[in-house]
Design an enzyme around this catalytic site. Sequence first.
Site, PDB file in Angstrom:
ATOM      1  N   ASP A 123      71.610  55.270 -70.322  1.00  0.00           N
ATOM      2  CA  ASP A 123      71.782  55.708 -71.870  1.00  0.00           C
ATOM      3  C   ASP A 123      73.698  55.725 -72.291  1.00  0.00           C
ATOM      4  OD1 ASP A 123      71.586  57.968 -71.046  1.00  0.00           O
ATOM      5  OD2 ASP A 123      70.429  59.355 -72.976  1.00  0.00           O
ATOM      6  N   ASP A 144      72.025  60.939 -63.722  1.00  0.00           N
ATOM      7  CA  ASP A 144      72.900  62.174 -64.143  1.00  0.00           C
ATOM      8  C   ASP A 144      73.629  61.777 -64.517  1.00  0.00           C
ATOM      9  OD1 ASP A 144      70.729  63.833 -64.235  1.00  0.00           O
ATOM     10  OD2 ASP A 144      70.925  64.725 -62.572  1.00  0.00           O
ATOM     11  N   GLU A 186      62.232  55.035 -56.572  1.00  0.00           N
ATOM     12  CA  GLU A 186      62.361  55.089 -57.563  1.00  0.00           C
ATOM     13  C   GLU A 186      63.414  56.679 -57.605  1.00  0.00           C
ATOM     14  OE1 GLU A 186      59.858  57.298 -60.616  1.00  0.00           O
ATOM     15  OE2 GLU A 186      61.855  57.170 -61.980  1.00  0.00           O
ATOM     16  N   HIS A 231      60.783  59.016 -69.440  1.00  0.00           N
ATOM     17  CA  HIS A 231      60.716  59.737 -70.744  1.00  0.00           C
ATOM     18  C   HIS A 231      61.934  59.943 -71.387  1.00  0.00           C
ATOM     19  CE1 HIS A 231      57.035  62.211 -68.535  1.00  0.00           C
ATOM     20  NE2 HIS A 231      57.270  62.170 -69.602  1.00  0.00           N
ATOM     21  N   PHE A 232      63.785  59.563 -70.069  1.00  0.00           N
ATOM     22  CA  PHE A 232      64.052  59.047 -71.035  1.00  0.00           C
ATOM     23  C   PHE A 232      64.642  58.234 -71.577  1.00  0.00           C
ATOM     24  CE2 PHE A 232      68.026  62.686 -69.943  1.00  0.00           C
ATOM     25  CZ  PHE A 232      66.657  63.234 -69.323  1.00  0.00           C
ATOM     26  N   GLU A 245      63.068  63.130 -56.242  1.00  0.00           N
ATOM     27  CA  GLU A 245      62.647  63.762 -56.860  1.00  0.00           C
ATOM     28  C   GLU A 245      63.568  64.446 -56.863  1.00  0.00           C
ATOM     29  OE1 GLU A 245      63.707  63.873 -60.619  1.00  0.00           O
ATOM     30  OE2 GLU A 245      64.273  66.035 -59.668  1.00  0.00           O
TER      31      GLU A 245
HETATM   32  C1  SAM Z   1      68.036  62.476 -66.297  1.00  0.00           C
HETATM   33  S1  SAM Z   1      67.529  63.309 -65.708  1.00  0.00           S
HETATM   34  C2  SAM Z   1      66.278  61.140 -65.748  1.00  0.00           C
HETATM   35  C3  SAM Z   1      64.780  61.589 -64.816  1.00  0.00           C
HETATM   36  C4  SAM Z   1      64.449  59.842 -65.071  1.00  0.00           C
HETATM   37  N1  SAM Z   1      64.611  58.845 -64.392  1.00  0.00           N
HETATM   38  C5  SAM Z   1      64.274  59.694 -66.652  1.00  0.00           C
HETATM   39  O1  SAM Z   1      64.488  58.746 -66.979  1.00  0.00           O
HETATM   40  O2  SAM Z   1      63.121  60.082 -67.329  1.00  0.00           O
HETATM   41  C6  SAM Z   1      67.846  62.630 -63.774  1.00  0.00           C
HETATM   42  C7  SAM Z   1      66.672  63.160 -62.782  1.00  0.00           C
HETATM   43  O3  SAM Z   1      67.958  63.036 -60.972  1.00  0.00           O
HETATM   44  C8  SAM Z   1      66.995  64.036 -60.461  1.00  0.00           C
HETATM   45  N2  SAM Z   1      68.304  64.369 -59.160  1.00  0.00           N
HETATM   46  C9  SAM Z   1      69.362  64.059 -59.803  1.00  0.00           C
HETATM   47  N3  SAM Z   1      70.162  63.678 -58.291  1.00  0.00           N
HETATM   48  C10 SAM Z   1      68.633  63.326 -56.991  1.00  0.00           C
HETATM   49  C11 SAM Z   1      69.072  63.158 -55.991  1.00  0.00           C
HETATM   50  N4  SAM Z   1      70.357  62.844 -54.914  1.00  0.00           N
HETATM   51  N5  SAM Z   1      68.105  63.018 -55.240  1.00  0.00           N
HETATM   52  C12 SAM Z   1      66.604  62.728 -56.084  1.00  0.00           C
HETATM   53  N6  SAM Z   1      67.296  63.589 -57.182  1.00  0.00           N
HETATM   54  C13 SAM Z   1      68.066  63.434 -57.964  1.00  0.00           C
HETATM   55  C14 SAM Z   1      67.118  64.813 -61.576  1.00  0.00           C
HETATM   56  O4  SAM Z   1      66.560  66.409 -60.761  1.00  0.00           O
HETATM   57  C15 SAM Z   1      66.424  64.980 -62.756  1.00  0.00           C
HETATM   58  O5  SAM Z   1      64.956  65.148 -63.142  1.00  0.00           O
END
Ligand code: SAM
Length: 217
Positions: A159, A123, A48, A197-198, A73
């Site tokens: 989303d 993101d 993931e 969570h998202f 992460e």
């Molecule tokens: C918007 S959050 C979504 C988290 C989770 N997937 C959810 O749906 O609840 C995006 C996550 O991706 C992580 N992230 C962003 N760029 C990343 C990268 N290059 N490698 C690993 N994690 C990354 C961020 O720190 C954040 O926790």
Amino acid sequence: MRKRSHIQKEETVDLSLWHFLPPDLPDPTVEAWNVANIFPEKKPIELEIGSGKGLFLKNAAKSFPERNFLGIEISKKYARLIALYLAHDITPNAAVVCGDAVLVLQNSIPDAFLAAVHIYFPDPWWKNKHSKRRIVCPSVVKLIHQKLISGGKFHFWTDVEPYFRKGLEVITAVSELEGPFDVPVSEPEHDFDYRTHFERRTCLNGEPVFRSLFVKK
Ligand SMILES: C[S@@+](CC[C@H](N)C(=O)[O-])C[C@H]1O[C@@H](n2cnc3c(N)ncnc32)[C@H](O)[C@@H]1O
């Protein structure tokens, strides 16, 4: 001051079985990738990217004990929180690497190795000038294709409709992944019966989730 959950207070817990850094992963070019570095048993590995608070890893590891789940992460705070949750439940088949998923994919994962790659709610990088930072982009999709086994799955949910449409375009243009296939959606059976969570937050807000599944030939 906001209350911290009991799990965040556990600062003395030994996380060594659940929390890894990229250098802890074997170099795939000089030795066979030995899952024993990370997981006690050899099983198909699902990866993931961007695990956030780790709901997917926690639920998937419980539902599919015959598979190993590795989250990547980039946030130190979230990677530690995920490891605390996994350690708390003594989850043997899930772990988190704290680092940049692109570098981990490039440097630490052998080709034709992963049973699945999951990207949930990446993101969005809304501004046009930032959109090249999006994780679902040509170079990363090519890497994902390269790292999946034949029959391996790629799950991409978000989303953000424009990101979803662009993502599908990119996946179809630069890889030979088959899809997008429909993703069946079921009613949650409990408060945390969501992929992430998202997803939970988006659904509880009554907003749409765009889900796709691709399969490597
Ligand atoms: C918007 S959050 C979504 C988290 C989770 N997937 C959810 O749906 O609840 C995006 C996550 O991706 C992580 N992230 C962003 N760029 C990343 C990268 N290059 N490698 C690993 N994690 C990354 C961020 O720190 C954040 O926790």
